[in-house]
Design a protein around this motif. Structure first.
Motif, PDB file in Angstrom:
ATOM      1  N   SER A  68       0.760  -1.355   0.155  1.00 37.11           N
ATOM      2  CA  SER A  68      -0.072  -0.124   0.051  1.00 37.11           C
ATOM      3  C   SER A  68       0.884   1.213   0.129  1.00 37.11           C
ATOM      4  N   ARG A  69       1.905   1.083   0.225  1.00 37.06           N
ATOM      5  CA  ARG A  69       2.776   2.498   0.360  1.00 37.06           C
ATOM      6  C   ARG A  69       4.243   1.947  -0.332  1.00 37.06           C
ATOM      7  N   LEU A  70       4.403   1.740  -1.612  1.00 39.80           N
ATOM      8  CA  LEU A  70       5.387   1.120  -2.368  1.00 39.80           C
ATOM      9  C   LEU A  70       6.593   2.382  -2.464  1.00 39.80           C
ATOM     10  N   ALA A  71       5.933   3.651  -2.899  1.00 38.23           N
ATOM     11  CA  ALA A  71       6.736   4.598  -3.000  1.00 38.23           C
ATOM     12  C   ALA A  71       7.547   5.001  -1.802  1.00 38.23           C
ATOM     13  N   ASP A  72       6.882   4.858  -0.651  1.00 41.52           N
ATOM     14  CA  ASP A  72       7.595   5.108   0.529  1.00 41.52           C
ATOM     15  C   ASP A  72       8.464   4.050   0.997  1.00 41.52           C
ATOM     16  N   VAL A  73       8.209   2.695   0.687  1.00 46.32           N
ATOM     17  CA  VAL A  73       9.298   1.594   1.065  1.00 46.32           C
ATOM     18  C   VAL A  73      10.537   1.750   0.047  1.00 46.32           C
ATOM     19  N   LEU A  74      10.295   2.213  -1.134  1.00 42.96           N
ATOM     20  CA  LEU A  74      11.306   2.514  -2.049  1.00 42.96           C
ATOM     21  C   LEU A  74      12.400   3.547  -1.333  1.00 42.96           C
ATOM     22  N   GLU A  75      11.840   4.690  -0.948  1.00 39.95           N
ATOM     23  CA  GLU A  75      12.558   5.693  -0.447  1.00 39.95           C
ATOM     24  C   GLU A  75      13.568   5.070   0.747  1.00 39.95           C
ATOM     25  N   MET A  76      12.647   4.477   1.807  1.00 40.28           N
ATOM     26  CA  MET A  76      13.238   3.901   3.161  1.00 40.28           C
ATOM     27  C   MET A  76      14.333   2.911   2.655  1.00 40.28           C
ATOM     28  N   ASN A  77      14.266   1.985   1.537  1.00 33.72           N
ATOM     29  CA  ASN A  77      15.054   0.838   1.519  1.00 33.72           C
ATOM     30  C   ASN A  77      16.360   1.498   0.926  1.00 33.72           C
ATOM     31  N   LEU A  78      16.092   2.568   0.133  1.00 36.06           N
ATOM     32  CA  LEU A  78      17.453   3.256  -0.568  1.00 36.06           C
ATOM     33  C   LEU A  78      18.006   4.011   0.603  1.00 36.06           C
ATOM     34  N   PHE A  79      17.432   4.633   1.671  1.00 34.53           N
ATOM     35  CA  PHE A  79      18.100   5.270   2.807  1.00 34.53           C
ATOM     36  C   PHE A  79      18.961   3.974   3.480  1.00 34.53           C
ATOM     37  N   LEU A  80      18.340   2.929   3.751  1.00 39.78           N
ATOM     38  CA  LEU A  80      18.928   1.832   4.519  1.00 39.78           C
ATOM     39  C   LEU A  80      20.337   1.409   3.760  1.00 39.78           C
ATOM     40  N   ILE A  81      20.320   1.382   2.296  1.00 40.29           N
ATOM     41  CA  ILE A  81      21.281   0.876   1.573  1.00 40.29           C
ATOM     42  C   ILE A  81      22.261   2.159   1.561  1.00 40.29           C
ATOM     43  N   HIS A  82      22.061   3.341   1.495  1.00 37.19           N
ATOM     44  CA  HIS A  82      22.889   4.375   1.694  1.00 37.19           C
ATOM     45  C   HIS A  82      23.581   4.383   3.117  1.00 37.19           C
ATOM     46  N   ARG A  83      22.912   3.938   4.058  1.00 36.18           N
ATOM     47  CA  ARG A  83      23.264   3.921   5.503  1.00 36.18           C
ATOM     48  C   ARG A  83      24.553   2.875   5.674  1.00 36.18           C
ATOM     49  N   TYR A  84      24.027   1.740   5.074  1.00 40.62           N
ATOM     50  CA  TYR A  84      24.950   0.389   4.958  1.00 40.62           C
ATOM     51  C   TYR A  84      26.279   0.778   4.143  1.00 40.62           C
ATOM     52  N   ILE A  85      26.299   1.487   3.154  1.00 37.99           N
ATOM     53  CA  ILE A  85      27.562   1.405   2.277  1.00 37.99           C
ATOM     54  C   ILE A  85      28.069   2.703   2.562  1.00 37.99           C
ATOM     55  N   GLY A  86      27.657   3.648   3.436  1.00 37.78           N
ATOM     56  CA  GLY A  86      28.387   4.745   3.912  1.00 37.78           C
ATOM     57  C   GLY A  86      28.099   5.994   3.043  1.00 37.78           C
ATOM     58  N   GLN A  87      27.270   5.791   2.192  1.00 34.02           N
ATOM     59  CA  GLN A  87      26.831   6.920   1.398  1.00 34.02           C
ATOM     60  C   GLN A  87      25.962   8.048   2.113  1.00 34.02           C
ATOM     61  N   HIS A  88      25.458   7.808   3.143  1.00 36.48           N
ATOM     62  CA  HIS A  88      25.004   8.580   4.135  1.00 36.48           C
ATOM     63  C   HIS A  88      25.189   8.183   5.380  1.00 36.48           C
ATOM     64  N   SER A  89      26.118   8.966   5.947  1.00 35.51           N
ATOM     65  CA  SER A  89      26.869   8.659   7.385  1.00 35.51           C
ATOM     66  C   SER A  89      26.768   9.941   8.484  1.00 35.51           C
ATOM     67  N   ILE A  90      26.454   9.406   9.533  1.00 34.00           N
ATOM     68  CA  ILE A  90      26.587  10.366  10.719  1.00 34.00           C
ATOM     69  C   ILE A  90      27.920  10.413  11.222  1.00 34.00           C
ATOM     70  N   LYS A  91      28.787   9.572  10.799  1.00 33.31           N
ATOM     71  CA  LYS A  91      30.212   9.583  11.332  1.00 33.31           C
ATOM     72  C   LYS A  91      31.390   9.649  10.129  1.00 33.31           C
ATOM     73  N   ARG A  92      32.342  10.372  10.343  1.00 33.23           N
ATOM     74  CA  ARG A  92      33.571  10.420   9.457  1.00 33.23           C
ATOM     75  C   ARG A  92      34.054   9.038   9.229  1.00 33.23           C
ATOM     76  N   ASN A  93      34.600   8.884   8.092  1.00 31.70           N
ATOM     77  CA  ASN A  93      35.437   7.667   7.833  1.00 31.70           C
ATOM     78  C   ASN A  93      36.955   7.569   8.515  1.00 31.70           C
ATOM     79  N   TYR A  94      36.973   6.984   9.497  1.00 27.85           N
ATOM     80  CA  TYR A  94      38.351   6.977  10.284  1.00 27.85           C
ATOM     81  C   TYR A  94      38.960   5.623  10.146  1.00 27.85           C
ATOM     82  N   SER A  95      38.498   4.846   9.303  1.00 26.03           N
ATOM     83  CA  SER A  95      39.156   3.372   9.114  1.00 26.03           C
ATOM     84  C   SER A  95      40.784   3.531   8.697  1.00 26.03           C
ATOM     85  N   GLN A  96      41.222   2.442   9.148  1.00 24.16           N
ATOM     86  CA  GLN A  96      42.658   2.114   9.124  1.00 24.16           C
ATOM     87  C   GLN A  96      43.177   2.312   7.380  1.00 24.16           C
ATOM     88  N   SER A  97      42.130   1.887   6.866  1.00 19.74           N
ATOM     89  CA  SER A  97      42.572   2.082   5.141  1.00 19.74           C
ATOM     90  C   SER A  97      42.485   3.416   4.676  1.00 19.74           C
TER      91      SER A  97
END
Length: 501
Positions: A68-97
């Motif tokens: 019933s809310r296909l457009a909303d879940v598409l937005e939310m799923n893209l948000f989750l993907i961006h959070r997972y890959i670091g494209q939207h992060s609330i922390k700077r990347n201080y990894s060893q690499s």
């Protein structure tokens, strides 16, 4: 919207673990007839199949589903993907690499932020699912814009979706339907989703304010003065060592007010150790007759391990008690909370059970599956599932649900505790044992903090408080605590004296 219809729509909102490819340079796959190739992820839910020039396969990525809310879940799923890959992060990347790279500050600032792990993604997905159910129940569009520029008058914000949702969370906390911490985490996830939506031009403005607060160091009430050392140095930076010195932090005006926190019947919220009767009902259940389930429970109440700690145990961590005559064993693993190492004590008896488990025919079959799938050089887990993969946190925690189902079917008293409460059981019984043994306060503080893998005693202190104040534990020394720690008293005292000094 009718109540029945809203309930039906809410029931359709769920989180589905799905195999996804988060690689770079994607493109849709088109078949010979010129049609998009589709795959089914849930009843009546299809996705276009995508191929990538550079693959990054993620098993069981938590995707939101709601017809019933296909457009909303598409937005939310893209948000989750961006959070997972670091494209939207609330922390700077201080990894060893990145820390080893020679690059300008501008280049470093433009790099992708720190990733979040899949467990955090799953938690965020569940919070967003709850938010989406609330949107459906109230027939609200989350992207509703502000009718005027944001100002200081909170009443002007109250009609907006996120503020109405905040009000609903406050009501649930005040009525004890949700804990304050859990509700705060939920509003934090929704807040981050709105920030992502604004950054990616899904909404025109953010419906809340970012504000700066100063965290001040509290004085020692008993001594009437502030502690000296690193604390004063840290909190005094920039403004000198004054009573008003502190550290500026950024937050939002969405934060839930602390005055709504309800008083708890136990010393600390979330601290619910098993009583001896409850522990016996768990141990004697038919469910725990399976070796792996029994071992998971024992690692919880005899070692204080979290579900992720159990998941991380590797074959290389184990020893053969028939060859190694040690009275106790120490295992080191990466803590599930932060990138820190923790060590825990394993009794000779429990090590024997684990060693026997990894030498069964069933384990040999699963080990073969794992090595075929992941290779011989991959770390071999202690616990492997039927598909030849390392077990998940959910598999471990679900043991208690299985025990409850068994007890309900038998018509006996059903457990109200969770798997994590086994850790509280370990901490409380260990504290009770040390109190009865007459150990010094310093010994108890250091031992509890070390064995529970905490950063400081303030977190561990709640177990000691519960052991002191609850009559159910004040005169109890469980046999497994005595078996594990009585032979080690001299060793523990020796180690603790060094740490205290």
């Amino acid at each position: 919207m009718s109540t029945k219809k809203a309930t039906e729509l809410k029931a359709l909102v769920k989180v589905v673990p799905t195999r996804v490819n988060l690689g770079s340079q994607p493109e849709f796959i088109i078949d010979d007839q010129g049609e998009y190739q589709m795959r089914i992820i849930a009843p009546d839910i299809k996705l276009r199949t995508v191929k990538y020039r550079k693959n990054e396969i993620v098993e069981k990525f938590p995707l939101l589903v709601s017809p019933s809310r296909l457009a909303d879940v598409l937005e939310m799923n893209l948000f989750l993907i961006h959070r997972y890959i670091g494209q939207h992060s609330i922390k700077r990347n201080y990894s060893q690499s990145r820390s080893d790279m020679v690059e300008s500050e501008a280049t470093r600032a433009s790099a992708r932020g720190a990733r979040i792990d899949i467990a955090t993604v799953e938690t965020s997905a569940k919070h967003l699912a709850a938010f989406l159910r609330w949107l459906i129940d109230n027939d609200v569009d989350w992207a509703e814009s502000l009718s005027e520029p944001l100002n200081e008058r909170v009443p002007s914000l109250e009609p907006l979706p996120i503020w109405r949702f905040r009000r609903d969370l406050i009501d649930k906390v005040e009525s004890c339907q949700l804990s304050y911490g859990y509700a705060s985490n939920r509003i934090q996830v929704v807040k981050t989703f709105y920030e992502w939506a604004w950054k990616n031009h899904r909404i025109q403005s953010i419906p809340f304010k970012h504000i700066k607060k100063v965290v001040r160091k509290r004085g020692n009430k008993q001594s009437g003065s502030n502690d000296s050392g690193l604390g004063n140095l840290l909190f005094g930076m920039g403004s000198g060592r004054t009573k008003k010195s502190g550290i500026p932090v950024f937050t939002t005006n969405l934060v839930l007010p602390k005055k709504i926190i309800q008083k708890q019947s136990s010393p600390e919220e979330g601290l619910q150790p098993y009583s001896l009767a409850e522990l016996n009902s768990l141990i004697n259940s038919d469910t725990l007759k399976r070796d792996n389930y029994s071992l998971w429970a024992e690692l919880g109440y005899r070692c204080g391990l979290r579900t992720m700690d159990i998941v991380q145990l590797n074959y290389a961590d184990l020893h053969n008690p028939g060859v190694d005559q040690s009275k106790q064993f120490k295992i080191t693993l990466l803590s599930s909370k932060g990138n820190k190492v923790r060590r825990f004590t394993l009794s000779r008896e429990l090590m024997g059970k684990l060693w026997a488990f990894v030498n069964t025919d069933e384990y040999a079959k699963r080990r073969m599956k794992y090595e075929v799938k992941h290779g011989l050089n991959f770390k071999l887990p202690v616990f492997i599932n039927n598909t030849g993969n390392r077990i998940t946190k959910r598999s471990v925690s679900n043991v208690i649900s299985m025990v409850r189902a068994e007890q309900k079917k038998k018509g006996v008293s059903v457990l109200k505790r969770t798997f994590h409460d086994l850790r509280a059981t370990f901490g409380t019984y260990l504290a009770s044992f040390m109190l009865e043994a007459g150990y010094s306060d310093d010994f108890i503080k250091v031992t509890l903090t070390r064995e529970l893998g905490h950063n400081d005693f303030e977190v561990s202190k709640r177990y000691l408080n519960f052991a002191k104040t609850d009559c159910a534990f004040s005169n109890v020394v469980a046999p497994w605590i005595t078996e594990m720690y009585k032979p080690l008293q001299a060793l523990l005292c020796k180690e603790t004296e060094v740490l205290v000094k």
